[in-house]
Design an enzyme around this catalytic site. Sequence first.
Site, PDB file in Angstrom:
ATOM      1  N   TYR A  33      47.698  58.800 -32.261  1.00 24.00           N
ATOM      2  CA  TYR A  33      47.001  60.013 -32.695  1.00 24.00           C
ATOM      3  C   TYR A  33      46.253  60.671 -31.551  1.00 24.00           C
ATOM      4  O   TYR A  33      46.117  60.092 -30.471  1.00 24.00           O
ATOM      5  CB  TYR A  33      46.035  59.699 -33.843  1.00 24.00           C
ATOM      6  CG  TYR A  33      44.742  59.017 -33.439  1.00 24.00           C
ATOM      7  CD1 TYR A  33      44.710  57.672 -33.079  1.00 24.00           C
ATOM      8  CD2 TYR A  33      43.544  59.730 -33.397  1.00 24.00           C
ATOM      9  CE1 TYR A  33      43.518  57.061 -32.707  1.00 24.00           C
ATOM     10  CE2 TYR A  33      42.343  59.120 -33.036  1.00 24.00           C
ATOM     11  CZ  TYR A  33      42.340  57.785 -32.694  1.00 24.00           C
ATOM     12  OH  TYR A  33      41.174  57.186 -32.310  1.00 24.00           O
ATOM     13  N   ARG A  52      48.385  62.873 -23.263  1.00 25.24           N
ATOM     14  CA  ARG A  52      48.018  61.506 -23.678  1.00 25.24           C
ATOM     15  C   ARG A  52      48.795  61.112 -24.943  1.00 25.24           C
ATOM     16  O   ARG A  52      49.203  59.947 -25.090  1.00 25.24           O
ATOM     17  CB  ARG A  52      46.507  61.428 -23.922  1.00 25.24           C
ATOM     18  CG  ARG A  52      46.019  60.008 -24.139  1.00 25.24           C
ATOM     19  CD  ARG A  52      44.508  59.918 -24.148  1.00 25.24           C
ATOM     20  NE  ARG A  52      43.925  60.686 -25.241  1.00 25.24           N
ATOM     21  CZ  ARG A  52      42.616  60.866 -25.406  1.00 25.24           C
ATOM     22  NH1 ARG A  52      41.756  60.359 -24.543  1.00 25.24           N
ATOM     23  NH2 ARG A  52      42.166  61.567 -26.434  1.00 25.24           N
ATOM     24  N   ARG A 100      59.850  48.459 -45.954  1.00 26.27           N
ATOM     25  CA  ARG A 100      58.893  47.663 -45.185  1.00 26.27           C
ATOM     26  C   ARG A 100      59.550  46.453 -44.518  1.00 26.27           C
ATOM     27  O   ARG A 100      60.117  45.595 -45.178  1.00 26.27           O
ATOM     28  CB  ARG A 100      57.745  47.192 -46.086  1.00 26.27           C
ATOM     29  CG  ARG A 100      56.585  46.611 -45.284  1.00 26.27           C
ATOM     30  CD  ARG A 100      55.430  46.212 -46.180  1.00 26.27           C
ATOM     31  NE  ARG A 100      54.269  45.876 -45.378  1.00 26.27           N
ATOM     32  CZ  ARG A 100      54.116  44.720 -44.729  1.00 26.27           C
ATOM     33  NH1 ARG A 100      55.052  43.803 -44.812  1.00 26.27           N
ATOM     34  NH2 ARG A 100      53.059  44.483 -43.997  1.00 26.27           N
ATOM     35  N   HIS A 102      58.712  44.337 -40.571  1.00 19.65           N
ATOM     36  CA  HIS A 102      57.981  44.438 -39.307  1.00 19.65           C
ATOM     37  C   HIS A 102      58.843  45.023 -38.193  1.00 19.65           C
ATOM     38  O   HIS A 102      58.391  45.824 -37.395  1.00 19.65           O
ATOM     39  CB  HIS A 102      57.452  43.065 -38.863  1.00 19.65           C
ATOM     40  CG  HIS A 102      56.216  42.640 -39.581  1.00 19.65           C
ATOM     41  ND1 HIS A 102      56.185  42.382 -40.927  1.00 19.65           N
ATOM     42  CD2 HIS A 102      54.950  42.460 -39.131  1.00 19.65           C
ATOM     43  CE1 HIS A 102      54.964  42.042 -41.287  1.00 19.65           C
ATOM     44  NE2 HIS A 102      54.183  42.089 -40.219  1.00 19.65           N
ATOM     45  N   LYS A 147      46.427  55.320 -27.657  1.00 18.86           N
ATOM     46  CA  LYS A 147      45.558  55.803 -28.736  1.00 18.86           C
ATOM     47  C   LYS A 147      46.241  55.513 -30.072  1.00 18.86           C
ATOM     48  O   LYS A 147      46.827  56.396 -30.711  1.00 18.86           O
ATOM     49  CB  LYS A 147      45.242  57.296 -28.545  1.00 18.86           C
ATOM     50  CG  LYS A 147      43.939  57.716 -29.204  1.00 18.86           C
ATOM     51  CD  LYS A 147      43.430  59.025 -28.633  1.00 18.86           C
ATOM     52  CE  LYS A 147      42.365  59.674 -29.490  1.00 18.86           C
ATOM     53  NZ  LYS A 147      41.156  58.911 -29.729  1.00 18.86           N
ATOM     54  N   GLU A 179      33.943  50.417 -23.003  1.00 19.93           N
ATOM     55  CA  GLU A 179      33.849  51.741 -23.638  1.00 19.93           C
ATOM     56  C   GLU A 179      33.224  51.561 -25.007  1.00 19.93           C
ATOM     57  O   GLU A 179      32.994  50.431 -25.459  1.00 19.93           O
ATOM     58  CB  GLU A 179      35.235  52.377 -23.771  1.00 19.93           C
ATOM     59  CG  GLU A 179      36.178  51.600 -24.686  1.00 19.93           C
ATOM     60  CD  GLU A 179      37.530  52.277 -24.909  1.00 19.93           C
ATOM     61  OE1 GLU A 179      37.630  53.499 -24.726  1.00 19.93           O
ATOM     62  OE2 GLU A 179      38.481  51.568 -25.281  1.00 19.93           O
ATOM     63  N   LEU A 203      40.403  53.510 -23.220  1.00 22.81           N
ATOM     64  CA  LEU A 203      41.119  54.771 -23.380  1.00 22.81           C
ATOM     65  C   LEU A 203      40.701  55.727 -22.262  1.00 22.81           C
ATOM     66  O   LEU A 203      39.506  55.847 -21.964  1.00 22.81           O
ATOM     67  CB  LEU A 203      40.777  55.394 -24.740  1.00 22.81           C
ATOM     68  CG  LEU A 203      41.598  56.641 -25.065  1.00 22.81           C
ATOM     69  CD1 LEU A 203      43.020  56.247 -25.469  1.00 22.81           C
ATOM     70  CD2 LEU A 203      40.948  57.434 -26.190  1.00 22.81           C
TER      71      LEU A 203
END
Length: 279
Positions: A33, A52, A100, A102, A147, A179, A203
């Site tokens: 995101y 990014r 579903r 993995h 991210k 951070e 990040l």
Amino acid sequence: MPEIAFVNDAFLPLAEARVSVEDRGFQFGDGVYELLRVYAGAPFHPAEHLGRLEQSARAIGIPLSFTRDRWTAVIAEAIARSGFPDAKVYIQVTRGVAPRDHVPPGSVTPTVVVTVRAMAPPAAELYANGAAVVTVADLRWTRCDIKSIGLLANVLTKQQAKEKGAVEALFVRDGAVLEGATSNVMTVKNRCLVTPPEGPLLLSGVTRKVVLGLALEAGVAVKEQPVAEAELYAAAEVFLTGTTIEVLPVVRVNGRPIGAGVPGPVTKLMMARFREAHG
Ligand code: PLP
């Protein structure tokens, strides 16, 4: 004014936006995101955020079919439809919808969601008097440069900070401060800005980069080097950077005052320069 969503090529009111329960973002946190600020109708440093996003998606093998021009057009239209002059644009790309399992399916179309909401800035009092933060052991994985939408450690940490009356928690790994749960951290020593270097454990904040550039322009020296937890307490000043908080002074860490216990001169300079930078 409406809160807007863009979901897989269609604009609609945010309240009506839906994705499948089989979306891998919902099932596994399998996605990435970005969050951008909009000031007076214009996105702040969109190229850095989109760069990014591309890096994050590439790192986990999600193919992004959107070109920069397409992202730019979608973001502009979403802002225009919402009509909010000061807003936050959230972009989420997940691996897509699949039964579903993995192991990701060989071929799946990524889910793309963009939302626009009004921006409610943090309380002015925090900027005038400074914020309290706490430190916590870093329980996250070792690819914090991605991210990822998998934010459980950040969520729990942020909750812990709130319970302790702090606005942010700073992650500490092997004695080094890395951070915040939603921000980067900067310290000031002898009028020099010292911040942990970019790498897989934090990040690369867009605001971080902007602020380091503004510091150099203002004649403030910059060092990107590891910051030990003890150096945090000994710093003359500490502040946080992030898209929603911008430049936020920190005056207490784990209840201990930083410097004089009030926002310091370099922090105030960076706050002022940052405000000028976004008009
Ligand atoms: N570090 C983490 C873990 C974050 O989540 C964020 C922002 O959400 C930041 C740093 C600051 O990055 P930016 O300045 O790009 O908002």
